[in-house]
Design an enzyme around this catalytic site. Structure first.
Site, PDB file in Angstrom:
ATOM      1  CB  CYS A 135      -0.948  -0.074   1.200  1.00  0.00           C
ATOM      2  SG  CYS A 135      -2.395   0.960   1.065  1.00  0.00           S
ATOM      3  CG  HIS A 136      -0.550   5.003   1.316  1.00  0.00           C
ATOM      4  ND1 HIS A 136      -1.766   4.452   1.679  1.00  0.00           N
ATOM      5  CD2 HIS A 136      -0.832   5.999   0.434  1.00  0.00           C
ATOM      6  CE1 HIS A 136      -2.746   5.104   1.053  1.00  0.00           C
ATOM      7  NE2 HIS A 136      -2.206   6.029   0.291  1.00  0.00           N
ATOM      8  CD  GLU A 166      -4.344   8.295  -1.604  1.00  0.00           C
ATOM      9  OE1 GLU A 166      -5.118   8.183  -0.635  1.00  0.00           O
ATOM     10  OE2 GLU A 166      -3.201   7.845  -1.604  1.00  0.00           O
TER      11      GLU A 166
END
Length: 230
Positions: A135-136, A166
């Site tokens: 993910c991030h 997002e």
């Protein structure tokens, strides 16, 4: 006898959005679901963060219906490591063969430009270890350079939180940059699932990345497979 590997799980310390009232931090399942795969093999592990100490949890990620979150968040040792994470500059990368970046929006602020994190990543990777991110957390790979000056993710198959995801969670105006765009700008071979928020991973030799929170278990499973079944 299987070799004993040790894992370093890296989490964010960052909690604030520019203009949203709720707090970010670690997306809890990205730590618990990954670790659940390692726990089957009783792998030793440490949890670290840029500043050390308590890892903040994104309040939206504490889901009462997630039995894996419940299991590990209430596990005394796991919780102790989350509340007392090592500071990155206290970490000796030579101790670890597996490096894993958890996500949560907070990582977008304190992972990409952290020189210590880049050094740890380079050391583990160049010494035959496996580097994984979800993910991030994939933002932690953006600026990692290898000893020969090349970018770790240059021309490598990777995934990470997509622009569409997002936008769908309405945080595209809060983050310092869009991860998908940044990965493409670094010449990474970015791909994603056709449908947002479904589990999706990419594997490129000793680099394993997952797109979103639901990919964390898959990343953990793949890491175990790469370490033990090759």
């Amino acid at each position: 006898m299987d070799p004993i590997y040790k894992a370093l799980i890296v989490c964010t310390n960052h909690t604030d959005y520019p203009s949203k009232p709720h707090k970010t931090g670690l997306w809890l399942s990205e730590a618990t679901h990954f670790y659940d795969e390692l726990a089957d093999r009783k792998l030793p592990y440490d949890i670290a963060s840029p500043n050390g100490g308590r890892v903040p949890i994104d309040e939206k990620s504490i889901d009462r219906r997630d039995t894996i979150n419940e299991k590990w968040y209430n596990d005394p040792l796991f919780r102790h490591k989350l509340d007392n994470s090592l500071r990155l500059d206290e970490v000796n990368p030579a101790d670890y063969q597996i490096l894993y970046f958890t996500g949560g929006h907070g990582t977008m602020w304190d992972f990409p430009n952290n020189q210590t994190l880049q050094n740890i990543t380079r050391h583990i990777y160049e010494n035959g270890g496996l580097v994984a991110a979800v993910c991030h957390g994939v933002s932690g790979l953006l600026n990692v350079k290898l000893s020969d000056g090349s970018q770790l993710i240059d021309n490598r198959q990777v995934t990470g939180y997509s622009n569409m995801e997002e936008k769908l969670v309405r945080l595209d105006d809060q983050v310092p940059f869009l991860l998908e765009d940044a990965l493409r700008q670094k010449n990474a071979l970015y791909s994603k699932s056709i449908i947002p928020f479904l589990p999706y991973i990419e594997v490129d030799e000793r680099l394993v990345t997952g797109q979103n929170p639901l990919s964390a278990r898959k990343v953990g499973r793949k890491v175990m497979e790469e370490m033990y079944e090759k």
